[in-house]
Motif scaffolding. Structure first.
Motif, PDB file in Angstrom:
ATOM      1  N   GLN A  50      32.327  50.251  82.926  1.00 47.15           N
ATOM      2  CA  GLN A  50      31.875  51.598  82.953  1.00 47.15           C
ATOM      3  C   GLN A  50      31.161  52.352  82.122  1.00 47.15           C
ATOM      4  O   GLN A  50      30.625  53.383  82.697  1.00 47.15           O
ATOM      5  N   VAL A  51      30.673  51.335  81.180  1.00 49.98           N
ATOM      6  CA  VAL A  51      29.971  52.071  80.215  1.00 49.98           C
ATOM      7  C   VAL A  51      28.711  52.895  79.837  1.00 49.98           C
ATOM      8  O   VAL A  51      28.161  51.529  80.562  1.00 49.98           O
ATOM      9  N   VAL A  52      28.151  53.908  80.179  1.00 52.81           N
ATOM     10  CA  VAL A  52      26.788  54.255  79.724  1.00 52.81           C
ATOM     11  C   VAL A  52      25.293  54.060  79.052  1.00 52.81           C
ATOM     12  O   VAL A  52      25.007  53.722  79.173  1.00 52.81           O
ATOM     13  N   GLU A  70      21.597  55.077  59.517  1.00 53.98           N
ATOM     14  CA  GLU A  70      20.753  55.306  60.528  1.00 53.98           C
ATOM     15  C   GLU A  70      20.463  54.523  61.821  1.00 53.98           C
ATOM     16  O   GLU A  70      19.881  54.613  62.968  1.00 53.98           O
ATOM     17  N   GLU A  71      21.513  53.429  61.947  1.00 54.61           N
ATOM     18  CA  GLU A  71      21.823  52.722  62.626  1.00 54.61           C
ATOM     19  C   GLU A  71      22.669  53.189  63.904  1.00 54.61           C
ATOM     20  O   GLU A  71      23.598  52.873  63.004  1.00 54.61           O
ATOM     21  N   LYS A  72      22.670  52.474  65.289  1.00 53.61           N
ATOM     22  CA  LYS A  72      23.397  52.711  65.838  1.00 53.61           C
ATOM     23  C   LYS A  72      24.517  50.944  66.181  1.00 53.61           C
ATOM     24  O   LYS A  72      23.102  50.327  65.725  1.00 53.61           O
ATOM     25  N   ALA A 117      12.276  52.628  72.034  1.00 57.36           N
ATOM     26  CA  ALA A 117      11.320  51.291  72.099  1.00 57.36           C
ATOM     27  C   ALA A 117      11.629  50.677  73.317  1.00 57.36           C
ATOM     28  O   ALA A 117      10.724  50.428  73.849  1.00 57.36           O
ATOM     29  N   LEU A 118      12.623  49.843  73.506  1.00 60.62           N
ATOM     30  CA  LEU A 118      13.045  49.298  74.064  1.00 60.62           C
ATOM     31  C   LEU A 118      13.262  49.311  75.535  1.00 60.62           C
ATOM     32  O   LEU A 118      14.101  49.197  76.564  1.00 60.62           O
ATOM     33  N   GLY A 119      13.899  51.190  75.503  1.00 63.14           N
ATOM     34  CA  GLY A 119      14.997  51.039  76.853  1.00 63.14           C
ATOM     35  C   GLY A 119      16.131  50.885  77.312  1.00 63.14           C
ATOM     36  O   GLY A 119      16.386  50.517  78.721  1.00 63.14           O
ATOM     37  N   ILE A 120      16.973  51.058  76.128  1.00 61.33           N
ATOM     38  CA  ILE A 120      18.203  50.312  76.550  1.00 61.33           C
ATOM     39  C   ILE A 120      19.140  51.313  75.648  1.00 61.33           C
ATOM     40  O   ILE A 120      20.438  50.845  75.495  1.00 61.33           O
ATOM     41  N   SER A 121      18.870  52.738  75.548  1.00 67.37           N
ATOM     42  CA  SER A 121      19.617  53.694  75.737  1.00 67.37           C
ATOM     43  C   SER A 121      20.892  53.615  76.263  1.00 67.37           C
ATOM     44  O   SER A 121      21.870  55.079  76.420  1.00 67.37           O
ATOM     45  N   LYS A 122      20.508  53.557  77.501  1.00 71.19           N
ATOM     46  CA  LYS A 122      21.868  53.756  78.273  1.00 71.19           C
ATOM     47  C   LYS A 122      21.739  52.223  79.905  1.00 71.19           C
ATOM     48  O   LYS A 122      20.660  52.281  79.402  1.00 71.19           O
ATOM     49  N   ARG A 123      22.721  52.486  80.368  1.00 73.35           N
ATOM     50  CA  ARG A 123      22.981  51.274  81.630  1.00 73.35           C
ATOM     51  C   ARG A 123      23.738  51.737  82.903  1.00 73.35           C
ATOM     52  O   ARG A 123      23.906  52.976  82.085  1.00 73.35           O
ATOM     53  N   ASP A 124      23.537  50.928  83.395  1.00 75.49           N
ATOM     54  CA  ASP A 124      23.929  51.138  84.889  1.00 75.49           C
ATOM     55  C   ASP A 124      25.471  50.086  84.530  1.00 75.49           C
ATOM     56  O   ASP A 124      25.464  49.516  84.213  1.00 75.49           O
ATOM     57  N   ILE A 125      26.312  50.983  85.070  1.00 72.17           N
ATOM     58  CA  ILE A 125      27.731  50.452  85.584  1.00 72.17           C
ATOM     59  C   ILE A 125      27.457  49.566  85.776  1.00 72.17           C
ATOM     60  O   ILE A 125      26.786  49.009  87.127  1.00 72.17           O
ATOM     61  N   SER A 126      28.717  48.201  85.713  1.00 73.72           N
ATOM     62  CA  SER A 126      28.854  47.349  86.192  1.00 73.72           C
ATOM     63  C   SER A 126      30.408  47.057  86.487  1.00 73.72           C
ATOM     64  O   SER A 126      31.048  48.348  86.022  1.00 73.72           O
TER      65      SER A 126
END
Length: 510
Positions: A150-152, A162-164, A137-146
């Protein structure tokens, strides 16, 4: 945190990757007693402060995933060893900065061991936890590397949960959640322990721009307001230097609460310039950054470096070219700021990523059985076949080591070079982008610094207002000594000039 201008600020700092520096007990791993044994070497080099990479108990070789903030990893020694190191360093006028990691912990830290037990656990709110649906819902499941991660996919599974949990850098490094006031109090206790009970001189602050996750990143600066307040209340003279791996515009606001931040833009600009053998109008860029930093803290300290433990070594960046390795040192140590040397840079050590190979053992001597050598990793880049060890370089007046030592001595003896606050820097235009020249004005003695960045001899045509600078106080061009007698500069050479009248003897590398 605005620092009193009268407070002493160490000028020449040295980063030690503890595991690789010096072994004292024959296990092949660098340790605190090994550092103690080499303090005289560091003092003789001219070092005034040490930044130690993390020394806390940790499951990793680099120890940036802390499992206990109040102890020393047994591989490195004991808390008593650390106290002896601190006392011995202080006896030599050397400050100690502790690498403090407050963005995340290890999954083995007792806080996380408790937090992962479930949502009702008292330590659950020390970390970030969200369900799959909340993450989506927050759109934060992945990210651009910086540059610094390097974690996506930064959300990680917890068995039967049930939570990550959120871990920006690695699955074994869960991020701390500073919406928890209880967590902030724990951090305050850690600050007080190291500053008051142990007596460290300050902190190098890891991942300072990531204290809050990317969707709340604007809050990260607010954390440093809290941090600075805690320091001010228990040790106002403690020093803070932060890793804010970002462009200058994002870095600047951190000066509101911290004494210094590392200048990554400068680091990468110098690397590009040395490769291309051309100036990038670096003086103008520095002056613009200084003006921006000053808006947030008029007593800002620009922490400068060539590279550190997260970057390819400068020796490899320039292809092992000794002329460029020396030129890099000449630029770093004649620009304003508080310079940080990465251990082994004074030898011209080499290394490219992956990370372990930019953290190879320090080369003390040519003898493989030298008990000081660490051997936790087999060196691929910096070996006696590629780099002259310290024992050899110390006796070679043309070595990288003696180049660093001479420059450090000069920087400490010349007020124009040593000035930290209100950086004194003006561009000198030589109408040649392969020449880098600048003016360091000072009431005691102003200096002109000229670097030939190219592989060709270059003509020197000083502007009219600098023609009175003819006394040579430093030169890597052997044709120059005493008074400026001719108007050429050798490839990759540096020349430092002072006004003609009443000058001390020159410092040259001959």
């Amino acid at each position: 945190m605005i620092k009193d201008k009268s407070a002493p600020v160490p000028k020449i700092c040295y980063e030690i990757f503890v595991r690789s520096f010096c072994d004292s007990n024959g296990d092949g791993i660098g340790d605190l007693n090994g550092i103690i044994s080499q303090l005289d070497y560091l003092a003789d080099l001219g070092i005034e402060a040490l930044w130690l990479t993390p020394v806390h108990p940790s499951p990793s070789y680099h120890k940036y995933d802390v499992a206990d903030y109040y102890d020393i990893d047994p591989e490195y020694g004991t808390i008593d060893d650390f106290k002896r190191l601190l006392a011995a360093a202080h006896d030599r006028g050397i400050a100690i900065y502790l690498d403090l990691i407050v963005n995340h912990t290890s999954t083995l830290h007792p806080w996380f061991s408790e937090a992962k037990k479930g949502p009702e656990n008292a330590f659950r709110n020390f970390y970030w936890w969200k369900s799959e649906s909340e993450i989506e819902a927050l759109g934060i499941s992945k990210r651009d590397i910086s540059d610094d991660s390097q974690v996506v996919y930064p959300w990680h599974d917890n068995v039967n949960d049930e939570e990550k949990y959120y871990g920006l850098f690695y699955v074994g490094m869960p991020d701390l959640n500073y919406h928890s006031e209880e967590l902030k109090e724990e951090i305050a206790k850690i600050i007080r322990f190291w500053l008051l009970e142990i007596g460290v001189d300050g902190f190098r602050l890891d991942a300072a721009r990531h204290i809050y996750p990317e969707w709340e990143k604007d809050l990260s600066i607010n954390f440093w307001e809290f941090f600075a307040k805690e320091i001010r209340e228990c040790r106002p003279d403690a020093f803070t230097v932060a890793e804010v791996w970002a462009e200058t515009e994002e870095v600047a606001p951190y000066f509101k609460y911290l004494n210094a931040t590392f200048h990554f833009d400068l680091s990468f600009a110098l690397q590009r310039m040395l490769i291309a053998e051309r100036d990038e109008e670096i003086v103008e860029k520095l002056l613009a950054s200084f003006a921006l930093f000053e808006k947030y803290n008029p007593l800002f300290i620009d922490a400068t470096m060539l590279t550190n433990h997260d970057q390819d070594r400068i020796g490899s960046v320039v292809g092992g070219h000794i002329g460029k390795i020396k030129l890099a040192a000449s630029i770093l140590l004649t620009l304003p700021g508080q310079p940080y040397l990465y251990y082994g840079e004074e030898l011209g050590m080499l290394g490219t990523k992956p990370d372990p190979y930019i953290r190879e053992p320090f080369l003390w001597s040519e003898h493989a059985d030298d008990t000081r050598h660490t051997n936790w990793i087999e060196a691929h880049f910096s070996t006696p076949n590629t780099i002259a060890p310290l024992s050899e370089q110390m006796h070679d007046p043309e070595s990288v080591f003696n180049h660093y030592k001479t420059l450090i001595r000069l920087r400490k003896s010349e007020p124009a070079l040593a000035q930290i606050f209100a950086p004194n820097l003006h561009r000198i235009c030589l109408h040649d982008d392969q020449m880098l020249a600048y003016f360091r004005p000072h009431v005691e003695r102003s200096l002109v610094i000229i670097h030939n960045m190219s592989g060709y001899s270059k003509n020197l045509h000083l502007p009219e207002d600098k023609t009175g600078f003819t006394q040579i106080i430093f030169s890597t061009d052997p044709s120059h000594s005493g008074e400026l007698a001719h108007e050429t500069l050798a490839p990759y050479a540096t020349l430092i000039l002072a006004p003609t009248t009443g000058q001390p003897p020159a410092v040259t590398e001959q």
